[in-house]
Design an enzyme around this catalytic site. Structure first.
Site, short mmCIF file in Angstrom:
data_model
loop_
_atom_site.label_atom_id
_atom_site.label_comp_id
_atom_site.label_asym_id
_atom_site.label_seq_id
_atom_site.Cartn_x
_atom_site.Cartn_y
_atom_site.Cartn_z
N GLY D 17 -0.84 -4.93 -12.67
CA GLY D 17 0.60 -4.72 -12.46
C GLY D 17 1.20 -5.93 -11.77
N ARG D 27 2.98 -20.95 -7.29
CA ARG D 27 3.61 -22.19 -6.82
C ARG D 27 2.78 -22.87 -5.75
NH1 ARG D 27 6.76 -22.97 -2.23
NH2 ARG D 27 8.29 -24.65 -2.30
N ARG D 78 -2.49 -5.51 -19.20
CA ARG D 78 -3.70 -4.71 -19.04
C ARG D 78 -4.71 -5.26 -20.04
NH1 ARG D 78 -2.56 -2.26 -14.26
NH2 ARG D 78 -0.38 -1.66 -14.30
N GLY D 108 -5.16 -7.02 -8.32
CA GLY D 108 -5.67 -5.94 -7.49
C GLY D 108 -7.15 -5.68 -7.73
N ASP D 109 -7.64 -4.53 -7.33
CA ASP D 109 -9.09 -4.35 -7.40
C ASP D 109 -9.61 -4.26 -8.83
OD1 ASP D 109 -8.12 -1.86 -7.88
OD2 ASP D 109 -9.10 -0.89 -6.19
N THR D 132 -0.80 -6.90 -5.31
CA THR D 132 -0.50 -5.57 -5.81
C THR D 132 0.46 -4.89 -4.85
OG1 THR D 132 -1.35 -3.31 -6.01
CG2 THR D 132 -2.70 -4.85 -4.79
N ASP D 134 0.47 -1.90 -4.16
CA ASP D 134 -0.13 -0.68 -3.61
C ASP D 134 -0.80 -0.88 -2.26
OD1 ASP D 134 0.65 0.58 -5.99
OD2 ASP D 134 -1.20 -0.01 -6.99
N ASP D 136 -3.74 -1.49 -1.59
CA ASP D 136 -5.02 -0.78 -1.52
C ASP D 136 -6.21 -1.72 -1.69
OD1 ASP D 136 -4.43 -1.38 -4.13
OD2 ASP D 136 -5.05 0.56 -4.95
N GLY D 177 2.11 3.84 -5.78
CA GLY D 177 0.99 3.66 -4.86
C GLY D 177 -0.36 3.98 -5.47
N ARG D 178 -0.34 4.36 -6.76
CA ARG D 178 -1.58 4.76 -7.45
C ARG D 178 -2.31 5.86 -6.68
NH1 ARG D 178 -5.74 0.96 -9.88
NH2 ARG D 178 -5.88 0.37 -7.69
N ALA D 193 12.58 9.72 6.54
CA ALA D 193 12.43 10.95 5.76
C ALA D 193 11.92 12.07 6.66
CB ALA D 193 11.49 10.73 4.59
N GLU D 194 12.34 13.29 6.36
CA GLU D 194 11.91 14.42 7.17
C GLU D 194 10.46 14.81 6.88
OE1 GLU D 194 14.99 14.08 6.16
OE2 GLU D 194 16.10 14.38 8.03
N SER D 227 20.99 17.21 5.35
CA SER D 227 20.11 16.70 4.29
C SER D 227 18.66 16.79 4.75
CB SER D 227 20.47 15.26 3.98
OG SER D 227 20.22 14.45 5.11
N ILE D 264 11.54 0.12 -10.62
CA ILE D 264 12.27 -0.82 -9.76
C ILE D 264 11.38 -1.30 -8.60
CG2 ILE D 264 14.58 0.05 -10.26
CD1 ILE D 264 14.54 1.52 -7.56
#
Lengths: 343, 343, 343, 343
Positions: D17, D27, D78, D108-109, D132, D134, D136, D177-178, D193-194, D227, D264
């Site tokens: 990805g 660069r 891929r 990534g891995d 990546t 993620d 991870d 986040g896979r 966030a709650e 909210s 996005i």
């Protein structure tokens, strides 16, 4: 941590130059303290508020929606009068009158010096959070506000690059940082500036003037006409960057346009890095209070919370990471490359 | 429009201060021209490139991905030497040598004056697109780049407000606009500034100084300590905003911090408004060329494309909309409100 | 306008989908009303608040710092129960009980229909401000919130382009707009999308499928492997864009990735355009009230404030500007270009 | 490092990805390599390009202005066919034919596993850079692209909050986040966030459903209507967040709106953190090559460059920092607070 701890009165203040993320830290300290049942006071206008006994009660509703706000809802102020021992005692008295068990100060090394002084008069716990865009506090990888200030400066320079490209012109951009090169060096590298003038590698104006002029000419030779950006730390070039531009004109007939980014670097909604770090630090501050700590600063090292003696943070000057300087030299120093190529 | 039109050679140049959206206009002119089978040349460095015969061929691949880029891929330059008739003739000769049927100039009124001069020597079509952050071109609601410049200034001032709030301090912020108040007035209103100093309502320094000082004091009375932002047009206050700050200090003992936004206002990725308007104008420019027009500027009025004589755009000074001044007075003039309240 | 006018009680509410700039309008109405000495009430949750008599007093301090905030401090809600005449009467009664002389409603055409209904029961003045991201209100060049929504969508698509480029892949991006193509068409053009599927030029799925597939293949032929973005209006393709992606796979073996931008398009700090237009409109609403107007909507045409009968705004469907469609066709229709080239 | 080192042929590819900052790394590798006189090749489309022998020469001019660009100029893809040993040998042959001394893989891995396989066939040096969104990958505090992805998600959620506030509604927002919770947890905390639903503290849908429903109700009790935002990791709730919304509706009659942020999060101009880290890592990669290293990944720990065995990075699962989980619990768990308060 358990709910059996004695419930405490905790006070918070923000001091020195404001930094994005201070509100996230205030929010986090307050919510974590309320979580464990403590009571939270906010002193206004930094140490001035301690002297003048100006404070508000901090409740969930006051801090819930401020994580994304720049500035500080507790206000800040310069407070030279706190150098006076009588005022230090007055501050301690005001804290004692309210039965404040612990005071959290969010600020830079000037503020931490204030804490050293206050500690002689006040018997409660004192916990520091590093909040300054300058990143010049030791014992933590980053200070609250630094990431946002770098981001703001880059946004601005990305725009200036457009005009510099369109006119194939040299721009000199001054960034903040007081007496430390963290901002200049990070901003210089992230903006792809052709040159960074910073405390860490500055020799003297004469030598630098010659180096810069040669580098500009070499770039022009190798690339043809093109833009050239110089990022300069404030408080470095004698008489400022307007003078640097004059010097380049006089020394090598190079026309430069000076830009001082100024106060936009202090404000703005904190980037996630500052929001998250401030949140973690605020929770850790309450944890430290519950555990009876005093005169420690909460830092973050390798994404992990640490506690550092305030004395340490004040007495050591944090060094700009060597990898950054090496990156700058390898990436920017086309002159060096040119020499190698000639071999 | 049909495919039976004669195929033409069309040239484009950008001139004067760069403005975000110039690239979107270059792209749009080029793609629309290619769409109808025309050939497109780009002259470099504005009128200088006409004199020096510097140009490139513009193909789909060169312009496809530039709609979001600030600056101008055709570069720009100031070109006082174009005042010389010999150079105007030289430019016309270069256009003729390449068999250019039409030239599109993207720039402000200075560039349009250049077109009036060129028109005496060059027999091809001349089409103007209004590209300047100052919005001081008549015959169009907006110029390319204005919306982005307002946006950039607001972003900056939103950040400065944070520090102003934290320290309850007065800031004076200078925005660009040459000799026109569009930027200052729009930026002042959109940033919620307490005061806008602009050409449209400026009397003289003495009167203004008194008004501002009174308004600052009144605000403080009514609101308590709080921030106060003054947005000031460049080229207005005698000796600039540093002097304005000094004057306020001397006249009324009010301490202000000056901030000059400077070159960040010229660059940056164009906001959608500028991308879209530039795209529509570019298509309309090719349309005008196909329809045999010359010496017209493409404008946008009430979201609709219009053609205006270049002479008109140059000779009329566009007035700042009265609704804006009324809005400023109604929203900002707390002093007026105070008087009413006292009745 | 003079201070001798009778002082009035003015109410404001926001209704329908929230739109960035609603707060700027609330602020502006309130400050302008206070400026002339009127009293201002804010009803909460749109028409629901009228029925339930939920309101707050709006003072300078409540609205001073909200110009840059998304959402609406007065909350909004869908309110189907307002179709019931008894509820309309109840709303009128609540307004009368408070001696409200005039009500300002900020919303879209659904809200304006509510005003037509309320007008039968309420004898005070009714003033509308167009607030919706869809821009589907006639009598004004733009509605409050539209510019910000376009901006948000472009920001998102600029990012999606990066991945589309890296993988040379086709993406279909759905934007809001209810039953109008303003958002899709503006966003499509400003993002440089290769294709826009919108109400204004949609024939039927069969024809469109063929056109899109051919265009994608042609682009690939001419450009080599590259990204291809399709911006699609919501509520257009039968069963949505996931189905469109399936259809393209089945019809022409083209693999597409669907992205629904969704609710991010409603929120966010309003761009300057929305802040400024909302401010002007708010001031004009108070002006209209002072001048005894009722059942008018404040619009902006060619940067100038206008008053339009609410009936007109509701009964006419605003057409997407022809220049935009022409721009789309000229810029995007590479297929057409290809045909011409073959001649 | 000295200029006496043997000059090498160095290749770079990006795989998996795309992540913002990959271009900054390309660069930096290229400029640093050129700085020491090496020659640089870029393979296209990740491992696919190795198999198909697709490459370009990387020169200063190609990489100079890409530090701020999202995506990857070397493209990605891929490549399941790289699991085939014949293809691995083919890739090695292509590298050998070009006399490539060292290959840098940014990914990534999954990409690192490809390197383990390639290492059996290719005798040159292999250096990995963690790229990546993620985060991870073990052995480094952060991966290239993570900071930008967090930033993008926060920007989006800050906007969604506006609508959630205006309608006092519950939103469930799915982030990427896979199979790792770094993105969800950081985004959840930074957005205020709650509730965060992530791998690190997830028990089972039944327990979680009950917890969430109780927490929503408690919040409503304590705060009144307001909210409520839930940030959820992808690939966690059985059948996705649409099902979670259905479940909450069925279980507790709570109406939620689902939002999937989607692609996005992959794109956009890299934030300074990613630009700077990528630049440092690129320089360090060239340094490692000069020093004869192979099969190491460049990481950054506590702002300092480190080298880690690729085997280590692949075999260890990086744990989300405990401080983050503690922060989440202390700040968000109002339920817990409520219990304490009742004591």
């Amino acid at each position: 941590m358990s709910a059996n701890q004695p419930l405490k009165n905790i006070a918070i203040l923000t001091s020195g130059g404001d930094a994005p993320g201070m509100n996230a830290a205030i929010r986090s300290c307050t919510l974590a303290a309320l979580h464990y049942g403590h009571k939270v006071f906010g002193f206004l206008h930094g140490f001035k508020g301690l002297i003048n006994n100006e404070f508000i009660l901090l409740e969930e509703q006051k801090v819930r929606d401020i994580i994304h706000c720049g500035g500080t809802i507790l206000k800040s102020a310069r407070c030279p009068e706190f150098l006076d021992e009588n005022n230090q005692q007055l501050a301690a008295d005001h804290l004692d009158n309210l039965n404040i068990d612990a005071l959290i100060v969010i600020g830079g090394d000037g503020s931490f010096c204030g804490m050293l002084a206050l500690n002689k008069h006040y018997k409660g716990q004192l916990i520091a959070l590093p909040g300054t865009i300058d990143n010049d506090v030791d014992g933590t990888d980053h200070t609250i506000g630094f990431a946002t200030a770098v981001n703001t400066a880059i946004d601005a320079i990305d725009k200036i690059r457009d005009t510099a490209d369109a006119f194939e012109r040299v721009f000199v951009i001054e960034v903040m940082g007081r007496h430390s090169g963290f901002l200049a060096l990070n901003v210089g590298i992230a903006s792809g500036a052709e040159q960074v003038i910073t405390f860490e590698n500055f020799k003297n104006p004469g030598v630098e003037l010659q180096n810069i002029a040669e580098h500009i000419k070499l770039c022009k030779e190798k690339r043809g006409a093109s833009s050239y950006l110089i990022v300069a730390a404030e408080n470095l070039w004698p008489q400022g960057i307007d003078q640097l531009c004059n010097d380049l004109q006089n020394y090598a007939n190079i026309t430069c346009t000076p830009c001082i980014l100024g106060y936009i670097q202090r404000g703005g909604s904190p980037v996630p890095k500052d929001r998250i770090m401030a949140t973690k630090m605020g929770v850790a501050a309450i944890d430290a209070i519950i555990n009876g700590k005093t005169m420690v600063m909460i830092g973050e090292v390798s994404a992990t919370i640490v506690e550092v003696k305030i004395k340490y943070a004040v007495r050591h000057k944090k060094q700009v990471n060597g990898d950054l300087l090496m990156a700058q030299n390898s990436i920017l120093d086309i002159a060096e490359l040119a020499k190698i190529n000639k071999l």
